[in-house]
Scaffold this active site. Sequence first.
Site, short mmCIF file in Angstrom:
data_model
loop_
_atom_site.label_atom_id
_atom_site.label_comp_id
_atom_site.label_asym_id
_atom_site.label_seq_id
_atom_site.Cartn_x
_atom_site.Cartn_y
_atom_site.Cartn_z
N ASP A 14 0.83 -1.21 0.00
CA ASP A 14 0.00 0.00 0.00
C ASP A 14 0.87 1.26 0.00
O ASP A 14 1.97 1.26 0.55
CB ASP A 14 -0.91 -0.02 1.23
CG ASP A 14 -2.09 0.93 1.09
OD1 ASP A 14 -2.35 1.42 -0.02
OD2 ASP A 14 -2.77 1.17 2.11
N ASN A 55 -11.00 -2.68 -5.29
CA ASN A 55 -10.24 -1.72 -6.11
C ASN A 55 -10.93 -1.39 -7.44
O ASN A 55 -10.57 -0.42 -8.10
CB ASN A 55 -8.81 -2.23 -6.37
CG ASN A 55 -7.90 -2.12 -5.17
OD1 ASN A 55 -7.03 -2.95 -4.94
ND2 ASN A 55 -8.08 -1.07 -4.35
C1 IPE Z 1 -5.49 -2.76 -0.21
O1 IPE Z 1 -5.10 -1.44 -0.41
C2 IPE Z 1 -5.50 -3.52 -1.50
C3 IPE Z 1 -4.20 -3.74 -2.12
C4 IPE Z 1 -3.05 -3.41 -1.60
C5 IPE Z 1 -4.23 -4.41 -3.39
P1 IPE Z 1 -6.16 -0.28 -0.61
O2 IPE Z 1 -5.40 0.99 -0.69
O3 IPE Z 1 -7.08 -0.60 -1.71
O4 IPE Z 1 -6.97 -0.38 0.77
P2 IPE Z 1 -7.90 0.67 1.51
O5 IPE Z 1 -8.93 1.11 0.54
O6 IPE Z 1 -7.03 1.80 1.93
O7 IPE Z 1 -8.46 -0.09 2.68
C1 IPE Z 2 -1.42 0.28 -3.41
O1 IPE Z 2 -1.25 1.66 -3.45
C2 IPE Z 2 -1.71 -0.30 -4.77
C3 IPE Z 2 -3.09 -0.81 -4.91
C4 IPE Z 2 -4.02 -0.80 -3.98
C5 IPE Z 2 -3.44 -1.39 -6.19
P1 IPE Z 2 -2.48 2.65 -3.44
O2 IPE Z 2 -2.87 2.95 -4.84
O3 IPE Z 2 -3.57 2.16 -2.56
O4 IPE Z 2 -1.79 3.93 -2.79
P2 IPE Z 2 -2.43 4.96 -1.78
O5 IPE Z 2 -3.02 4.16 -0.64
O6 IPE Z 2 -3.48 5.71 -2.54
O7 IPE Z 2 -1.29 5.81 -1.35
MG MG Z 3 -4.04 2.43 -0.61
#
Ligand code: IPE
Ligand code: IPE
Ligand code: MG
Length: 252
Positions: free
Chosen positions: A21, A69
């Site tokens: 994340d 997602n």
């Molecule tokens: C969790 O991250 C899913 C992945 C890392 C693929 P998100 O960024 O989607 O999670 P939330 O929405 O902050 O809980």
């Molecule tokens: C994790 O990074 C990747 C996925 C969830 C696919 P994020 O895209 O969630 O990054 P933040 O949480 O917005 O920083």
């Molecule tokens: Mg995220």
Amino acid sequence: MSAGQRPGQAANPGHVAIIMDGNGRWAQMRGLPRQEGHRRGLEALRAAVRNAGELGVRILTLYSFSTENWRRPATEVSFLLGLLKRFVEKDLGELHAAGVRVRIIGGRDDLAPDIRRLIEHAETVTRDNTRMTLVVAFNYGSRDEIVRAARQLATDAAAGRLDAAAIDEAMLASRLDTADLPDPELVIRTSGETRISNFLLWQAAYAEFVFTPVLWPDFDRAAFEEALAEYRRRERRFGGLSEPADRAAGAA
Ligand code: IPE
Ligand code: IPE
Ligand code: MG
């Protein structure tokens, strides 16, 4: 308590699962588009696979795209899907040569046919590799996984192939996407968020959790080693007592 779940000091984990994340924030901090964060995130993923192998982690599970997602803007979703496709296409040969078995967990029925074919291809090609297992959680959500397992069991019971009274934990686990994989001992989440976001709810029942503020694109070898060191400092009790207390209780 199932075999292998003895209380005591944790050794190195054999199965590590990571919620990758913070790609978006990494980019935002630099005034870059989120896509750039995802691109750098893919580099961190490649490094994590390499480092896991070198650090003796036999199974690495990476949360790459959740069932939630799909709620992101269409442009970001298609960029992420494209990145995953390119990763499999480009890296499969190298992973295979390194003895990595690739497994993908998550729902498949609703995926585009080209992605499904790619997933099946990656799994088939690397099926017999034994050096390390890379599990990619894609279109993965734990609740969805458990619902699919429950549906299978119900279908079998309704067809008379299964006695509902015989359903136990092992049988349910055997219908999950992770059926042939041991549970992760350690779950790492980067970026400072301290939630599980629908990841391995069943499998992580007794996992240790390490939350690090490091954003995923910055998750390097040192960060990985620090998470493993933190895990080794934990005492795993599985509902039992810590060892000295266990001996004291036995003596009483
Ligand atoms: C969790 O991250 C899913 C992945 C890392 C693929 P998100 O960024 O989607 O999670 P939330 O929405 O902050 O809980
Ligand atoms: C994790 O990074 C990747 C996925 C969830 C696919 P994020 O895209 O969630 O990054 P933040 O949480 O917005 O920083
Ligand atoms: Mg995220």
